[in-house]
Design an enzyme around this catalytic site. Structure first.
Site, PDB file in Angstrom:
ATOM      1  CE  LYS A   1      12.164   2.288 -13.422  1.00 11.23           C
ATOM      2  NZ  LYS A   1      10.993   1.782 -12.696  1.00 11.23           N
TER       3      LYS A   1
ATOM      4  CB  ALA B   1      -0.934  -0.007   1.209  1.00 11.88           C
TER       5      ALA B   1
END
Length: 303
Positions: free
Chosen positions: A187, A11
């Protein structure tokens, strides 16, 4: 496969960003937070260049509370060092045909999950969006990028079209990537050039433009190029250093994820960035002293 409900493991900023956009696109979301942390009272997402906090809905739970075989579509949005253990913690809740989408930064965590959970469809996302939380459950979409989606195993190849079709309903740019390994390395190369140095010097990306820091960026890029060539990976025509300078310029006011971690007193993902390159270089017999110096300094100071 359940085509609607998504379970987001983690979260933090990315978990709330993806959970928020999925819910806003009409899909039910379950958000799994740490059992040691209270659930947020409410959830909001501030879209890119928006001013308003838009509420979104998600069922909030912990890994221990997930019923057996209740998760058919899982997004792993934890930090790289926590990813494998986090998936192991909810393994009981995976349905036999579950698809697992991994969002981790750097390299290594994705491969570890693919190896440990090869019976499931494993798909990776290479993300260039930026996000941060203003408080638990409240996320700001700070930088608009694109998420490239590609399978990491055979079952992932079979599931990726159905997964991508759902993801493309969200107001986050997503596209299919036929060579996700190359995309993740592209990346990684930029993270190698920027993240460790910004953490050590406690500076914004743009502050790497001073000559002494830029010289270190160049060395890091040269070492990464050596390893990528040895692995027969593609390199940008103009070279990694040119690309790194472009990213530094374009994100001059940004704080790298590693800088943010150090400022919050959290451990970094250095093992999965410069550390991953060092592992590859060691296997290939390539000397990478600048990466070793950055890695050693970050470990000594922040771990």
């Amino acid at each position: 496969m359940n085509q609607t409900r998504w379970t987001v493991l983690g979260a933090g900023s990315l978990g709330c960003l993806w959970g928020g956009y999925l819910n806003m696109a009409g899909m039910p979301v379950t958000l799994i937070h740490r059992h040691s942390v209270p659930a947020p009272d409410n959830l909001t997402l501030t879209p890119f260049q928006g001013n308003a906090e838009i509420p979104f809905q998600a069922e909030l739970t912990t890994a221990k509370e997930c019923p057996t075989e209740s998760i058919s579509q899982l997004i792993v949005a934890t930090k790289a060092p926590d990813a494998l253990d986090a998936v192991r913690g909810i393994a009981h809740a995976l349905t036999p045909d579950a698809a697992i989408l991994v969002l981790q930064n750097g390299m290594g965590a994705q491969q570890a999950i693919a190896e440990a959970f090869n019976d499931y469809a494993i798909i990776a996302a290479c993300i260039t969006d930026g996000a941060y939380r203003t408080s638990p459950g409240h996320v700001v979409h700070a930088g608009k990028g694109v998420s490239r989606i590609g399978a990491l195993n055979e079952k992932g190849l079979q599931a990726e079209a159905a997964v991508l079709a759902q993801l493309q309903k969200m107001d986050l740019a997503t596209e299919h990537c036929p060579d996700i390994y190359q995309a993740l390395w592209n990346k990684l190369a930029i993270n190698i050039a920027i993240n460790g140095l910004t953490a050590l010097d406690q500076c914004l990306n743009g502050e790497l433009r001073v000559p002494a820091r830029l010289a270190r960026v160049k060395k890091l890029c040269q070492e990464t190029e050596q390893v990528m060539r040895a692995l027969q990976l593609s390199l940008p025509e103009e070279g990694l250093f040119y690309l790194a300078q472009s990213v530094i310029e374009g994100t001059a006011h940004n704080r790298s994820s590693m800088l943010q971690d150090t400022q919050k007193g959290k451990s970094t993902e250095i093992e999965y960035i410069n550390g991953y390159l060092l592992d590859q270089a060691h296997t290939l017999g390539i000397d990478t002293p600048e990466n070793q110096a950055v890695y050693d300094a970050v470990i000594a100071r922040f771990h």
